[in-house]
Design a protein around this motif. Structure first.
Motif, mmCIF file in Angstrom:
data_model
loop_
_atom_site.group_PDB
_atom_site.id
_atom_site.type_symbol
_atom_site.label_atom_id
_atom_site.label_comp_id
_atom_site.label_asym_id
_atom_site.label_seq_id
_atom_site.Cartn_x
_atom_site.Cartn_y
_atom_site.Cartn_z
ATOM 1 N N GLU A 108 36.542 20.009 96.023
ATOM 2 C CA GLU A 108 36.533 19.118 97.175
ATOM 3 C C GLU A 108 37.768 19.359 98.030
ATOM 4 O O GLU A 108 38.856 19.608 97.499
ATOM 5 N N ALA A 109 37.612 19.249 99.329
ATOM 6 C CA ALA A 109 38.716 19.507 100.256
ATOM 7 C C ALA A 109 39.790 18.424 100.176
ATOM 8 O O ALA A 109 40.972 18.696 100.355
ATOM 9 N N THR A 110 39.377 17.188 99.890
ATOM 10 C CA THR A 110 40.341 16.088 99.781
ATOM 11 C C THR A 110 40.300 15.544 98.351
ATOM 12 O O THR A 110 39.262 15.619 97.681
ATOM 13 N N PRO A 111 41.414 14.993 97.888
ATOM 14 C CA PRO A 111 41.426 14.444 96.524
ATOM 15 C C PRO A 111 40.420 13.305 96.357
ATOM 16 O O PRO A 111 40.187 12.525 97.284
ATOM 17 N N LYS A 112 39.831 13.231 95.175
ATOM 18 C CA LYS A 112 38.934 12.122 94.830
ATOM 19 C C LYS A 112 39.814 10.990 94.328
ATOM 20 O O LYS A 112 40.678 11.192 93.482
ATOM 21 N N VAL A 113 39.607 9.780 94.843
ATOM 22 C CA VAL A 113 40.394 8.628 94.427
ATOM 23 C C VAL A 113 39.559 7.796 93.454
ATOM 24 O O VAL A 113 38.494 7.291 93.810
ATOM 25 N N LEU A 114 40.054 7.688 92.226
ATOM 26 C CA LEU A 114 39.412 6.896 91.191
ATOM 27 C C LEU A 114 40.162 5.567 91.076
ATOM 28 O O LEU A 114 41.378 5.524 91.261
ATOM 29 N N THR A 115 39.463 4.498 90.750
ATOM 30 C CA THR A 115 40.070 3.173 90.707
ATOM 31 C C THR A 115 39.886 2.537 89.332
ATOM 32 O O THR A 115 38.794 2.596 88.757
#
Length: 127
Positions: A108-115
């Motif tokens: 993915e081009a941008t980081p995946k944000v996990l919560t």
């Protein structure tokens, strides 16, 4: 002029098709851990599957604060295989919390944000 436009279009389409060779499907992007005890680290495991055609490599995992340690699958994840990102939250403060973990991969081009979220409760020792 048209040759430049066609070349640019070909390059763009080529890059777009390469980017879709690696894709990640997360089991859950948000995990509610419910109630946890104060000052007792809680490990939260985020699972994912490589649903693409090429290896997925995690290049960086960063917690949103110093209270969240991270670990993750260090080897390339083959197509069809699974990997994990673990966030270990050490809660010092009582009450509700919401923390994030940013995962950077080659998919993915941008980081995946996990919560991760929950409520920290006080531990009262009887005795």
């Amino acid at each position: 002029m048209n040759t430049i436009k066609i070349s640019f279009l070909a390059l763009t389409l080529g890059l777009m098709s390469f980017a879709t060779l690696s894709t990640i499907s997360w089991k859950s992007e948000t995990i509610d851990v419910g109630e946890i005890s104060q000052n007792k680290p809680k490990a939260i495991v985020f699972e994912f599957k490589n649903t693409g055609k090429t290896d997925v490599v995690i290049t960086n995992v960063q917690g949103s604060c110093g209270c969240t340690a991270t670990n993750y699958t260090k080897t390339p994840i083959k197509a069809g295989k699974s990997g994990i990102v673990t966030a270990t939250y050490n809660a010092a403060n009582l009450g509700a919390f919401t923390k994030t973990v940013s995962v950077t991969t080659n998919a993915e081009a941008t980081p995946k944000v996990l919560t991760l979220k929950g409520v920290v409760k006080s531990v009262i020792n009887a005795g």
